[in-house]
Structures are given as C-alpha cells and as structure tokens.
Enzyme design. Structure first.
Site, short mmCIF file in Angstrom:
data_model
loop_
_atom_site.label_atom_id
_atom_site.label_comp_id
_atom_site.label_asym_id
_atom_site.label_seq_id
_atom_site.Cartn_x
_atom_site.Cartn_y
_atom_site.Cartn_z
CB ALA A 116 -8.39 -5.85 8.61
NE ARG A 117 -12.22 -4.54 12.70
CZ ARG A 117 -13.40 -3.97 12.86
NH1 ARG A 117 -13.71 -3.40 14.01
NH2 ARG A 117 -14.29 -3.97 11.88
CD GLN A 177 -2.71 1.22 2.51
OE1 GLN A 177 -2.16 1.50 3.56
NE2 GLN A 177 -4.00 0.95 2.42
CE1 TYR A 209 -4.56 7.64 6.62
CE2 TYR A 209 -2.49 7.10 5.57
CZ TYR A 209 -3.37 6.94 6.61
OH TYR A 209 -3.07 6.09 7.63
#
Length: 399
Positions: free
Chosen positions: A356-357, A111, A181
C-alpha cells in the site's frame, strides 16, 4: 521450486513471486496486489478521472491487481460523505475504471463493506450503525444500535453490490471484515455485548460476517474472485483475539464462501496505528481540522494514534498461525516493500502479498523490483500520507 510444509503437514511448492497465479477463477500475472487504500477521490460518491489515474499508476507499474477502496454497500455505510457507494448510477464510472486498468494488463478488485461505527454520521447525514449504539467520537454523534432488520438489509446490500461489481467488470471483490467496520465490530467482544442471536458466543458474533460472505458467494458464484480482509486481532484490550479470528477463518474456509483471506489487524475506531506501524502523524492530522478540533487532536491525539515501531513483515508472526491451520489461500500484508519480503512470504507459505504505502510513493516499484531484486523502497513509514485522505490520498514526500 522448493517445497515447504503446508497445513496438515503435506509439502507445498514455493511459488515464484512474479509467475502467473490463480485466485479462484481469476488468473493474475504475478502475486503482488495493490492493497485497498482509501483514495479520497470520489467527492460525489462517483468515480472521477483522478480515481482512475490513481489506480492506473500501480497497474501500469506492475502489480497483478489493484484494489479500489473503499466502496460502501449503503449510503450510511460510508466512512464519510465523499466516498463511493454502490448503486446503478455508479456503474458508468466504474466501467470506465475497470476498462482503463485492464488496458495495462492488470486485474482490478473492488472492496465492499459497511463502515458501521467507523462511519461519520455528521458527514453522511445519517446515523451510524453499531452493535450497541452509544456516543461515537468519529462523527461526534450517537450511533444507532443495528436491528436485526438492519443487518439483513446490510447482508442483502452486499449481495447486490457484488453483482453490480461483476457487471462493472471487476475481476474480484474484497469483503471488508476488519478494522472494526460493521462486520468486524460485531466480531469484537468489546464492541458487541448484545444478547440476541448476533451477540454472546463467537458463532453468534460471527453471524453477520459469515452471512455477508455467503450472500456474496450466492450472488456471484464463480464469476469473479471473492476475498475477505479479516482482522487477526483488533489490537485493543477486550477486542477480537487471534484464537477467535482463527476460528472465524476456519468457518469461512469450511463454507467455501471466499477464495482467499487478506490477514490484517487493528481498529480504525480504537487503534488504527496497530495496522500501519511507524510514525504517528498527529500534527498533520490536526492541521486538517478547524481550530477547536485541531487543539484537541494535538493534546489528545497520541492516545488514539499510538506509535508502534515499524519493521519489515510486521504482521508475519501472527499470520503464520493462520497459515499453519488453513489450506485457504492467504495474502500477507504489512511491511512488504522489497523482493526479500515478497520471497520470504512465499517461502512461509503465503500465496500473495499486498502493498500500500510503498506504492503511493513509487507506483512503479513492482516493475523496478522485478528488473532488479536489490531495489529498495523509498517509503520511510512516516505515515504523513494518512491525513491526505481528505484531499486525495498521496505521498507528501514525492518530489
């Protein structure tokens, strides 16, 4: 295989979750991707053995591809000092990481992005860039309004970083166009009130994001897959809307600059829990800071870390709108933890799912789900993993 309507009304075959799949020029062994999750394991902005082990676990555990997160394209683009940033000195470690992951049969993505106003200027020792400048609560300092020269430099830095990623053996790069971002901050009408060619109408606010994707495509061609993580909405008043995001996604599709989009939401700057859902770990975050900041976080943390109830596939309703309008491959993220969710995503027309988690607690979850589709994740969505980014991201509930 069954068929479902696709964009434009044409029928579309429903893919099998665990069948091989194409992502641009890349062949993946299944359709489950380890989502980018900041690891906190690069204290000198270089790969460590801990970072390699972190990605080996889900790779050996059955995901098709693991995503290294997050690698800044410039030093001031890091969210904080102890984070990867792409430069030639990082290549030996990155090559070691990609070789190790490839040894498991999985692919690996990197990424890339620039944190912009989410950067901690105090930690980085360099001003954070933002569309407008002003006080930044992340680094407790003032941001610097990005000049046109800054933005051109950032675009060029993305192209250089992508080329280095290909040299290091990465199979894909993911462009970070979300979470406010830098590129995402420019998309936001709340954060971007510029009056030059980078502000005002959506096409101007999207100029940076579109230029980044175009520059990376030009640098890479079809050597590796190119994906982008795009906010469907910022989840904040006055932020990017779903309708605006749909238009940006359409422009990316029209340009042919990305091979797939990962559909995300929320703002690391203003409303991070909109992405994560579940419990808001205010107490645990406060414990990571010195006493004066700790008290402030305890008293005011709920205003920033709002609590949103967790439910499976919690971003699906918004993501459906993108699936109806786009022919571009799409990755569904948010509350994918079991086979039912994976299969539902395929039925709804998505090409991949990202986790993810759940993989923090059980890196081998994909293998176990494949063996037994009734397997349920042990993740309880407490989000106590979030504050562990300062010491190495992990699930604190692991036995």
């Amino acid at each position: 295989m069954t068929e479902v309507p696709a964009a434009g009304g044409a029928p579309r075959a429903v893919p099998e979750v665990f069948a091989p799949a194409r992502l641009g020029p890349l062949r993946l062994r299944n359709r489950v991707i380890k989502a980018a999750t900041f690891e906190g394991m690069a204290p000198h902005s270089l790969v460590t053995d801990e970072l390699i082990d972190y990605h080996l676990r889900p790779a050996a555990g059955g995901v098709a591809m693991t995503t290294v997160a997050y690698c800044a394209v410039t030093p001031e683009g890091r969210t904080r000092r102890g984070q990867l940033w792409m430069r030639p000195e990082a290549l030996p470690g990155l090559r070691g990481l990609t070789a190790a992951v490839h040894g498991t049969g999985a692919a690996v993505a990197l990424q890339l992005g620039h944190a912009g106003p989410v950067a901690d200027a105090r930690s980085n020792g360099a001003p954070a860039l933002s569309p407008m400048g002003g006080f930044n609560p992340v680094g407790l300092r003032r941001d610097r309004a990005a000049t046109v020269q800054d933005l051109r430099r950032v675009v060029e830095a993305h192209a250089r970083a992508a080329a280095l990623a290909a040299t290091a053996g990465f199979d894909a790069v993911e462009l970070h166009l979300g979470h406010n971002y830098l590129a995402s901050a420019f998309l936001s009408p709340r954060l971007n009130r510029r009056t030059d060619e980078y502000g005002g109408p959506l096409r101007h606010r999207a100029r940076l994001a579109l230029a980044i994707a175009a520059s990376v495509r030009q640098a890479l061609g079809d050597r590796v897959a190119i994906t982008a993580k795009l906010n469907m909405t910022d989840g904040t008043r006055g932020g990017l809307t779903v309708e605006e995001s749909l238009q940006v996604a359409g422009w990316l599709q029209e340009a042919g600059s990305v091979d797939a989009l990962t559909l995300t939401a929320g703002s690391s700057l203003l409303n991070p829990m909109y992405l994560f859902r579940g419990d808001a770990p205010v107490k645990e975050f406060a414990a990571r800071f010195p006493r004066p900041q700790r008290l402030g976080i305890r008293l005011l943390g709920r205003r920033f870390l709002r609590s949103y109830p967790y439910e499976p596939l919690y971003l699906l309703d918004k993501a459906r709108l993108f699936r109806r309008e786009l022919t571009l491959p799409l990755v569904l993220i948010g509350g994918v933890t079991d086979y039912d969710g994976m299969e539902r995503a395929m039925t709804e027309g998505f090409d991949f799912v990202a986790m993810a988690r759940a993989l923090l607690r059980e890196p081998d979850l994909v293998h176990r789900v494949r063996r037994d589709p009734s397997t349920r994740s042990r993740c309880v969505h407490c989000n106590r993993c979030m504050p562990t980014i300062y010491t190495g991201t992990h699930c604190p509930l692991v036995d």
